[in-house]
Write a protein that holds these residues in place. Structure first.
Motif, short mmCIF file in Angstrom:
data_model
loop_
_atom_site.label_atom_id
_atom_site.label_comp_id
_atom_site.label_asym_id
_atom_site.label_seq_id
_atom_site.Cartn_x
_atom_site.Cartn_y
_atom_site.Cartn_z
N LEU B 578 0.84 -1.20 0.00
CA LEU B 578 0.00 0.00 0.00
C LEU B 578 0.87 1.25 0.00
O LEU B 578 0.66 2.20 -0.76
N LEU B 579 1.90 1.23 0.83
CA LEU B 579 2.76 2.40 0.91
C LEU B 579 3.50 2.65 -0.40
O LEU B 579 3.64 3.79 -0.85
N LEU D 578 -3.39 9.56 0.01
CA LEU D 578 -2.57 8.36 0.08
C LEU D 578 -3.41 7.12 -0.23
O LEU D 578 -3.00 6.25 -1.01
N LEU D 579 -4.60 7.08 0.33
CA LEU D 579 -5.45 5.90 0.10
C LEU D 579 -5.85 5.79 -1.36
O LEU D 579 -5.87 4.70 -1.93
N LEU D 580 -6.16 6.94 -1.97
CA LEU D 580 -6.60 6.92 -3.37
C LEU D 580 -5.44 6.53 -4.28
O LEU D 580 -5.60 5.71 -5.20
N ALA D 581 -4.27 7.09 -4.00
CA ALA D 581 -3.10 6.77 -4.83
C ALA D 581 -2.79 5.29 -4.74
O ALA D 581 -2.46 4.64 -5.73
N THR D 589 -3.61 15.12 -6.95
CA THR D 589 -3.05 16.39 -6.49
C THR D 589 -3.64 16.73 -5.13
O THR D 589 -4.85 16.60 -4.92
N GLY D 590 -2.80 17.16 -4.23
CA GLY D 590 -3.30 17.50 -2.91
C GLY D 590 -3.41 19.00 -2.71
O GLY D 590 -2.67 19.78 -3.31
N LEU D 591 -4.38 19.38 -1.90
CA LEU D 591 -4.41 20.75 -1.38
C LEU D 591 -4.52 20.56 0.12
O LEU D 591 -5.54 20.08 0.61
N ASN D 592 -3.46 20.88 0.80
CA ASN D 592 -3.40 20.50 2.21
C ASN D 592 -3.14 21.70 3.09
O ASN D 592 -2.27 22.50 2.82
N LYS D 593 -3.93 21.78 4.13
CA LYS D 593 -3.86 22.91 5.04
C LYS D 593 -3.94 22.35 6.44
O LYS D 593 -4.80 21.51 6.74
N VAL D 594 -3.02 22.77 7.28
CA VAL D 594 -3.01 22.24 8.64
C VAL D 594 -2.86 23.43 9.58
O VAL D 594 -1.80 23.69 10.14
N GLN D 595 -3.93 24.18 9.71
CA GLN D 595 -3.85 25.42 10.48
C GLN D 595 -4.93 25.48 11.55
O GLN D 595 -5.16 26.53 12.14
#
Ligand SMILES: Cc1ncc(C[n+]2csc(CCOP(=O)(O)OP(=O)(O)O)c2C)c(N)n1
Ligand SMILES: Cc1ncc(C[n+]2csc(CCOP(=O)(O)OP(=O)(O)O)c2C)c(N)n1
Ligand code: SF4
Ligand code: SF4
Ligand SMILES: [Mg+2]
Ligand SMILES: [Mg+2]
Lengths: 347, 617, 347, 617
Positions: B578-579, D578-581, D589-595
């Protein structure tokens, strides 16, 4: 716990040395402020250099404590401070380790670690801020909340038998057990100092007022109007007296304490129980711990202070020393080589 | 009595399995056989297989205990697929093991144990020894081991019951004769183990061993004997080592290399308990061991010890990993060094506690709340645990991070020869201290490693506070949105930066070809053996074995590009796969087995062959 | 705990009805066999139909118990059986819930759940098999192991203060606390039955011999040769006597028990403590619990049996009934609709 | 005094934020404004934002409490990106919020609070209200709210301190006037809240509210007023609901639909506590709530309750999820129904307890030892929590499995209008019982669902044992290798079988195009708004929002194939990605925000635009 001061005389410290720059973020009027003040006064009095203090806490309003003490501090996770504090003390027994916890942190999620910490007699000072409620999560009942208490999570009243922290600590065989109150800085400071000077685990319950979610919970006991009748100050070697001018006292009746009036009409002073923090019987402190509101005055001060057994970290150190004495200091190459080897020759 | 004529045959490797009741001492004789073979200069791998019960009812199927080993003159990478010889001490042992024995294999049975009662316990209606099919398929040697042992000990002062307990040494003696092993090392070991405390027992075991050996020399049935030459391994001094023992000495070595004390806190759990137990015996190396009240406390204590300046280590198995999760998250965010060993076993939940599996990889990576990255490494064989312990400690201390070290039941209890390392040549672990000349900024990072530099309590002038709430660089609690994003990414980048410090990726075979096999953990031996065989057969097959699961090795990117198909064998449902699929956006072929048992070489060989065939068509 | 038998008379059951087909897989000679036997004899005596029993356990040799009792059984995870058992009882208070645990399962990893289970007074019967060692993991010391015990994980001897399960249970305010021994099936059966008939939490410690890793640990107390002098059978309403022909007795001296010879030369019978399982003072049972080897004979039997408070599951049921009485049985549509609504008209 | 000439402007949506000290009652007025708007027929979304401290020092920056809402006549999917109006009750509130205010936005300040002391606490050297730039950028309305409130309450018997506490209602009244809200519902609510208990307070708040409203009518500065028409939503009866409240009623409804009692065991933790608290108030629905000693006990109690026949539910947030892991594994292997709610917050570790994040997805899937599969579903908005509670319960009961239901802080505390469901029309939950006619085989499976059928204690004739060790179909402990593999795969297949029971996947836009946006959880509103806008602009953009994270929806496979690029916006570092890939072996493509904050519509819009541009070049 006790920690020997460093060889060279440490420069005298004062309260300010333990104040951090961080804004203190408890609710205005919270009992935690007074406790902070008391501890900031206690530390300089111990003659231990600042860098040798470590304050470890769990999670809760009370557990914000380390951020406000200008020394080493570790704000860990909910209920687990005893584990971290044990690791710290085992790694470096020279440190003066203080564990700050709440009634939820220390007796709900963390009850088991607390039990085993006490049983192991690690030389740590535990301060349990008992406000009988979960402050940080905004007001649910805690394991020390009285039956019937209505909170967010017990809208029709709690029906769980509360735990008494002092009884809990005595039951877990803690060597030093005390109780103090957040509205008496002098009593707190003296109690903290006694805890610090005890070699071995020290457990201190502090009655702490939460102005927001449980305001006045201790007022029937330590309120200005009530405290004369409701607080029993424990003093080693002194008879158990309370009430205005010590008019009342505690006498033993079989296995039960009994309130008597002292003086001409009542009982003679020498009939009263004499407080003995080193009492050989476990039941003595247990008897004191059974007293409380409303039938009895609530004892505050040191319940028990005995040094019957070695500390845990000393036990570890002793076995290391002893195996080194018998088997010799470990040699890494010998360890790698082991007992049975064989040679594969060249070519 | 006719003296049998010995007919020695040279062979290059053989797989032997001892099986009997848990009370029969099979682990002991397995170990002894291993030691003797090691001392005879063979390469070896072992696979002990005990029942889950402490002591299931005597003679019952769940009570069977087994010990398999492969030894040989060539490099041995696994305990072997099928035993060539099986010793079955009772009907239950025969029942549960004979199916694995190679055709024409040697089957030695203790005839005396095939009583009605035992046959019933094993679920046999008739005595299987009388079955002609059994005798056709295998070379059956029926020995009255119990009686012969009693006879041999006729004048021993031991009780009959105790005499009978020596029958394992009788069986061992016989097998020593078959495989031409020297018996002296075992005699010495018997002396050193019991000579002083229980001289009668020592004497009885000695005599039983010899009796078994001499029986081979003197008994009437002539049969084959085998000689196995010394292995042509790297010259030097060797010892035998199990995975957990290698972790024990590896951790002690790591602490020394870092100039720290080792503090190990654990809570007993199969198959990790022997790490705690092993370390507890080495107090004279300054090792502090704590048996905590549970796994949560254990990891917390190790973390506290790390915080105060020791090398803090904790170890457990799967269910215990669940419990450690929250504290590991605290270690991630406070960026404290910590080694967490997970000796994996069959899951989920309590699962198969005494069996092996590789199914905690994703848990190690993702089993915590929030974005909580940490390095994960894996040992690939018993002896490799030594390297893994040093490497985990190095990463933990140099990058100031918790590290998960994955082992498994197969590695932990299996053993193999180990070329003893020179203590003076072990790699250094460089812990970077904060500078005493600058004001201490607790979350300021080392430019290379991105690690924060630690000031341990007790150090004057460096007083500061840490904790699980998000912090700014200065170390104060921060709810600032941008700071949180920054810190989250820095924590991830720090873990990624470990990749820069890895040695080149080891590959067996060419860097391009038809099939690449990527493995990790205890499957190394089986994979390497299968790939070697296929390469010998001329196939364009290579393999690499990942010692680092997070971050993945940078060399892997190019390697993956060089092959038409990539096989990922795992003892789970496809966790590394998976990874890899997520990372490379391509598909990988899985070979997945979840049976509590290691791969056989044949299983991997067959799967690769299947892929090669499909590539041709 | 107590469970009312079903209305219709249940068919009489016997021991065999509770035997499962599963092979029992403890080591030959393990004390667990006798306990199993005793419980299989207790269940039929209770007049409860078989399907109403549930045996819940944690992990350990002892915790394999449910597999061997032919009724409902749940072998859960290490230390957490109290949680599952609480859920079972709250979901269906009609069930007779038995919790089987070990000294490690119940007092090490599971100590906190045990504490809170006892405090909450859930009507469950707890059987704690104390063999003073970790059996299933092959011989490490446990929280009840005596100081100095050498085990795989304490090769140089343990230096942790052991916990006493009975004291622990009393401290946690359990309403019913008892101790029994694995070499006396009759005593076990009687004790289990008393536990079962107590409404509210019942806690029973069982001295259990582990032949493999701690063989004979209780022999100094309950061995054939020793038991006369070393076991004190607690019988409600009877004086505390022990020794051959009850030659000795226990008298109170201040807060401490004291051994006396009874009879002409010694103390009169009426000076002895009279055992009272309903004693109003907590200290009475606590005093008994402080007695033990080697200074005192070890008490076995029921220490305390009081019914001061409602059970936890009754507390929950009562609040449900009470809110239904005042606010009416909840109506789902009303709940969905809530207090403040508005209408978006058509079109 | 000149009566201001009202100039109403029709607008279709507006974003308003109230900000003040935590003691200022901002949450209360935010709620009141929301209620009034809902009753006025607007669509709304809200975003409360309280400080982590219970009550930080008055006037300090960490003490600021905010409440933002968007309401409008069109469909409102988020609480809005930038507020068009900001009420700042003190300098600290101004400082921390003014940066978000839209250019030319309305800024209402309580001038009285801009004292020297407060300015210092907020870190202002000079009074920002005097800054010409501020007045250029925004429409600043300086009101002496404290004084005006005191004046309005001159003859109230309350103490000055209590009078001042009414100033939030004064501010609310003024904003009601600006946005033309009816004040009657609020007046009623004041009456019902305090009328009986504290009539003086009720009176004072009433007067303060009116005074604020009338000030608008009468004050000297003429300004714009706005009218927002009723939303053209589906007709019917509506209520406002927050995420946690929707869970509360959803769980009660689910229990009823399944014919079971609900047993909820929890341990307080932000932001999940209010589920426990909410359920505790509904005892008359037969709800049993337990406040456990910790999260481990809570999940164990819920599991025990499920085992005994209730619908067992537990809820927590990230750190608590760590603690529940081991028990969830037991639920997986014993195959008992259980609903585990995780109201996610900022991590790792204690992290940002009062902020939002979507970073527990991988933990939910993989945070346990062994191969331990379970279904994971996610709520996508406050009202959607109702559906999610029913769906989680359905899957748990029909498939006899633990199910993780993911919510987050944003959903839990936010609120929106909900078209009240008809209790009579809720979907049924069909729990299949074992047949009374056949002997009970405890791990025998339903052919459709692969679920085992449960016999709860108390049922005569069905006595059996379960536990965490691997079991054979018959329910006995089994160490058999093949059985373990079989059971491991069956458990996985059972979870996969849930996919067959899902309704078709909802897609906004065409099933093919340039960009597909795949989201999950609380980002739904922002994603849908951005995609709608781009579609209105003519772009070939679609989006789908996953309500089920495991198993993934079978329709997704075809959908993914239909787009050139796929964007996965998440408030984490890319967990669904990650799961989809891994599943599709292609890159996303990711759009990631951790705020700790939700996405703004603009952030997603911009990212999609960037992708569209790159596709063109
Ligand atoms: C694992 C975990 N569970 C729950 C919480 C939420 N939580 C934080 S503090 C607390 C209780 C605080 O009560 P107490 O210990 O009495 O401290 P106080 O706030 O009253 O000082 C809880 C339940 C948490 N942070 N972590
Ligand atoms: C989470 C977890 N930690 C550790 C273990 C390993 N373990 C199983 S039983 C046990 C202790 C058993 O001791 P005790 O409760 O005294 O039971 P006994 O075997 O002596 O009857 C331990 C440590 C486990 N199964 N799960
Ligand atoms: S909530 Fe209570 S305990 Fe917490 S800071 Fe406020 S007053 Fe103190
Ligand atoms: S190890 Fe000890 S407790 Fe466990 S079954 Fe064997 S004798 Fe009993
Ligand atoms: Mg509290
Ligand atoms: Mg035990």
């Amino acid at each position: 716990m006790s920690t020997t001061a460093t060889e060279t005389a440490a420069p005298a410290l004062n309260r300010k040395d333990f104040v951090t720059e961080n804004d203190v973020r408890w609710c205005p009027g919270c009992g935690d402020y007074a406790i902070l003040n008391a501890l900031q006064r206690t530390f300089p009095a111990l003659g231990i250099p600042r860098e040798k203090f470590v304050v470890v806490s769990g999670i809760g309003c009370s557990s914000r404590f380390p951020y406000y003490m200008n020394t080493y501090g570790f704000h860990t996770i909910h209920g687990r401070a005893p584990a971290v504090a044990t690791g710290v003390k085992v790694a470096n027994p020279e440190l003066s380790v203080w564990l700050v916890t709440g009634d939820g942190d220390g007796l709900s999620i963390g009850g088991n670690h607390m039990l085993h910490l006490l049983r192991r007699n690690v030389d740590i000072n535990v301060l349990l801020f008992n406000n009988r409620v979960y402050g940080l999560t905004k007001g649910q009942y805690s394991p020390t909340s009285p039956v019937g208490m209505r909170t967010k999570s017990s809208p029709f009243g709690s029906f769980e038998q509360p735990l008494d922290p002092v009884r809990f600590a005595l039951g877990a065989e803690a060597g030093f057990v005390a109780r103090t109150v957040d509205n008496n800085v002098k009593h707190m400071t003296a109690t903290f100092e006694a805890a610090a000077r005890h070699k071995g685990l020290s457990f201190v319950e502090i009655f702490q007022n939460c102005v927001i979610f449980n305001d006045g919970t201790f007022d029937p006991v330590y309120g200005r109007e009530q405290r004369d009748e409701q607080l029993l100050y424990l003093e080693h070697g002194k008879p158990l007296r309370f009430g205005k001018d010590g008019a009342k006292g505690i006498r033993l009746n079989g296995l039960e304490p009994e309130i008597v009036t002292v003086g001409e009409e009542g009982a003679a002073e020498d009939e009263l129980l004499i407080h003995d923090i080193h009492h050989p019987s476990h039941l003595f402190a247990a008897l004191l711990a059974r007293m409380g509101y409303p039938e009895f005055p609530t004892p505050v001060g040191v319940f028990r202070s005995v040094q019957e057994r070695a500390t845990y970290e000393d036990g570890i150190a002793a076995q290391i020393a002893q195996t080194r004495a018998t088997a010799g200091e470990g040699d890494l190459q010998e360890l790698l080589t082991g007992d049975a080897t064989w040679e594969v020759p060249r070519g | 009595m006719i003296k049998s004529k010995d007919r020695f045959r040279e062979i290059d490797a053989v797989v032997v399995r001892f099986a009997g009741d848990s009370g029969d001492g099979m682990q002991t004789v397995g170990e002894q056989f291993t030691d003797a073979s090691a001392l005879a200069g063979n390469d070896i791998r072992t696979l002990p297989d005990f029942p889950a019960e402490i002591r299931a009812p005597a003679g019952s199927l769940p009570g069977v205990s087994g010990y398999q080993l492969q030894f040989g003159s060539r490099e041995i990478l696994t305990p072997g697929d099928e035993p060539a010889a099986l010793v079955a001490m009772n009907p239950a042992a025969l029942k549960t093991n004979v199916g694995d024995l190679a055709a024409n294999g040697l089957l030695v049975v203790n005839e005396d144990a095939f009583t009605k009662a035992n046959l019933r316990l094993a679920g046999y209606d008739t005595n299987p020894l009388d079955d002609p099919a059994l005798n056709e398929r295998y070379e059956v040697i029926r020995l009255r081991i119990s009686e012969l042992t009693k006879d041999a000990l006729a004048d021993s002062p031991l009780s009959t019951r105790d005499k009978l307990r020596c029958k394992n040494f009788f069986a061992l003696g016989y097998m020593f004769w078959v495989y031409d092993r020297p018996i002296d090392p075992t005699l010495e070991s018997i002396q050193s183990k019991w000579g002083k405390r229980l001289p009668d027992l020592a004497d009885a075991n000695t005599r039983a061993l010899k009796a078994g050996y001499f029986l081979g020399e003197t008994h009437e049935i002539s049969r084959n004997r085998y000689q196995i030459a010394r292995a042509r391994t790297v010259p030097g001094r060797y010892r035998k080592i199990s995975g957990n023992d290698a972790l024990v000495i590896g951790l002690i070595a790591a602490a020394r290399q870092a100039g720290k004390n080792l503090c190990y806190a654990g809570y007993p759990i199969t198959p990790a308990s022997s790490i705690l137990e092993g370390l507890a015996r080495h107090k004279n190396h300054g090792v502090k061991t704590i048996q905590a009240e549970d796994e949560i406390a254990a990891v917390g204590m190790a973390l506290g010890a790390s915080y105060a300046g020791d090398l803090g280590v904790t170890g457990t198995s799967g269910p215990g990993m669940c419990l450690k999760a929250e504290f590991v998250g605290l270690a991630v965010t406070t960026e404290l060094p910590l080694v967490i060993i997970d000796v994996q076993r069959g899951g989920p939940s309590t699962g198969l506690p005494t069996k092996t599996e590789q199914s905690d990889l994703l848990q190690s990576l993702f089993g915590r709340n929030g974005e909580s990255p940490l390095p994960v490494i894996a040992a690939s064989s018993p002896a490799d645990c030594f390297r893994a312990a040093l490497e985990a400690s190095r990463i933990a201390l140099e990058f100031s991070t918790p590290v998960v070290l994955l082992s498994d039941n197969y590695i932990a209890n299996g053993s193999e020869p180990w070329l003893i390392e020179d203590a003076a040549k072990l790699p250094a672990i460089n812990v970077r201290e904060p500078s005493p000349d600058e004001p201490y900024i607790s979350y300021k990072r080392d430019p290379d490693t991105l690690a924060r530099r630690l000031a341990h309590p007790g150090r004057p002038g460096f007083e500061h506070r840490i904790g699980g709430l998000e912090k700014s660089e200065s170390g104060s609690v921060s709810y600032d949105p941008e700071n949180h994003e920054l810190m989250t990414r820095l924590r991830a980048d720090k873990v990624a930066a470990v990749a820069k410090t890895l040695p080149p990726l080891a590959v067996q075979g060419a860097p391009e070809g038809d099939v690449l096999v990527i493995g990790w953990g205890g499957t190394q031996g089986a994979i390497a053996s299968a790939v070697r065989r296929l390469r010998d057969e001329g196939h364009a097959v290579s393999n690499t074995h990942l010692t680092h699961l997070n971050p993945l090795h940078p060399d892997l990117d190019a390697l993956v590009d060089g092959f038409r198909r990539i096989l990922v064998p795992e003892l789970n449902l496809g966790q590394l796969r998976l990874l890899l699929a997520a990372r490379y956006g391509r598909s990988f072929t899985g070979l997945n087995k979840v049976q509590g048992r290691p791969f056989t070489v044949a299983e991997i060989h067959d799967k690769i062959t299947e892929i090669l065939t499909s590539l041709q068509s």
